[in-house]
Design a protein around this motif. Structure first.
Motif, PDB file in Angstrom:
ATOM      1  N   UNK A 144      65.096  23.666  57.277  1.00  0.00           N
ATOM      2  CA  UNK A 144      65.126  24.881  56.473  1.00  0.00           C
ATOM      3  C   UNK A 144      65.689  26.003  57.334  1.00  0.00           C
ATOM      4  N   UNK A 145      66.792  26.588  56.910  1.00  0.00           N
ATOM      5  CA  UNK A 145      67.346  27.752  57.598  1.00  0.00           C
ATOM      6  C   UNK A 145      66.864  28.990  56.867  1.00  0.00           C
ATOM      7  N   UNK A 146      66.444  29.990  57.634  1.00  0.00           N
ATOM      8  CA  UNK A 146      65.960  31.241  57.055  1.00  0.00           C
ATOM      9  C   UNK A 146      66.781  32.395  57.611  1.00  0.00           C
ATOM     10  N   UNK A 147      66.888  33.460  56.805  1.00  0.00           N
ATOM     11  CA  UNK A 147      67.491  34.709  57.219  1.00  0.00           C
ATOM     12  C   UNK A 147      66.869  35.804  56.370  1.00  0.00           C
ATOM     13  N   UNK A 148      67.085  37.049  56.756  1.00  0.00           N
ATOM     14  CA  UNK A 148      66.659  38.170  55.926  1.00  0.00           C
ATOM     15  C   UNK A 148      67.873  39.037  55.645  1.00  0.00           C
ATOM     16  N   UNK A 157      72.941  41.233  57.027  1.00  0.00           N
ATOM     17  CA  UNK A 157      72.239  39.954  57.140  1.00  0.00           C
ATOM     18  C   UNK A 157      71.794  39.738  58.585  1.00  0.00           C
ATOM     19  N   UNK A 158      70.613  39.157  58.749  1.00  0.00           N
ATOM     20  CA  UNK A 158      70.117  38.836  60.092  1.00  0.00           C
ATOM     21  C   UNK A 158      70.746  37.542  60.591  1.00  0.00           C
ATOM     22  N   UNK A 159      70.379  37.189  61.805  1.00  0.00           N
ATOM     23  CA  UNK A 159      70.708  35.874  62.340  1.00  0.00           C
ATOM     24  C   UNK A 159      69.924  34.816  61.553  1.00  0.00           C
ATOM     25  N   UNK A 160      70.333  33.560  61.650  1.00  0.00           N
ATOM     26  CA  UNK A 160      69.629  32.456  61.011  1.00  0.00           C
ATOM     27  C   UNK A 160      68.658  31.829  62.000  1.00  0.00           C
TER      28      UNK A 160
END
Length: 166
Positions: A144-148, A157-160
């Motif tokens: 699962x890759x997450x970002x904000x 967008x943030x880093x993943x």
């Protein structure tokens, strides 16, 4: 007795030469020629004939290759990065420069799928230090890759971060 030097003796000689070389270079490099004022060669501006917007080596300018600190970047971290299904994942975000009251939305991509809003999670709101936290859990096994993203500007967008669930 052998006329061939051993590897240890050679290494010792090289180390000694390096120490003497660095010490001598440090000593002579610190000498300013007898005065406290710099010489003309130390204060002269470099001869820069590179056209504006180009670099001497023909590459890109630093502004084009890296994001400078303090330009509204969002940094995301996750702990832990491997959990069992339905295990807690703690997220921490930092805005640079710090900004209070910014709403950030968590997005997820499972095994390379498209980004989607993470369900049933409220936005992370930053404090006066530009930081915020959230805790989520998921049953979607795999990577699962997450970002904000900023709620008011989803192009920010943030880093993943990747969390393996399973």
């Amino acid at each position: 007795m052998s006329s061939r030097a051993s590897g240890g003796a050679l290494a010792a000689c090289l180390i000694t030469a390096a120490i003497v070389g660095f010490a001598g270079g440090g000593y002579f490099g610190s000498q300013s020629g007898g005065g406290d004022t710099p010489s003309a060669s130390e204060t002269a501006a470099p001869d820069d004939t590179t056209p504006v917007g180009e670099t001497p080596d023909g590459g890109e300018t630093p502004a084009e290759t890296e994001t400078p600190a303090g330009d509204g970047t969002i940094t995301l971290s996750a702990d832990p990065t491997q959990v069992a299904p339905n295990g807690d994942i703690n997220f921490a975000v930092t805005l640079n420069p710090p900004e209070e009251g910014v709403e950030l939305l968590i997005q997820r991509s499972v095994d390379g799928s498209e980004w989607e809003p993470f369900p049933n999670v409220s936005a992370i709101e930053t404090d006066a230090n530009g930081t915020g936290t959230s805790r989520v859990n998921s049953q979607r096994e795999g990577v699962n890759s997450f970002r904000v993203v900023r709620a008011d500007d989803e192009s920010v967008v943030s880093n993943e971060v990747q969390v393996t669930i399973g």
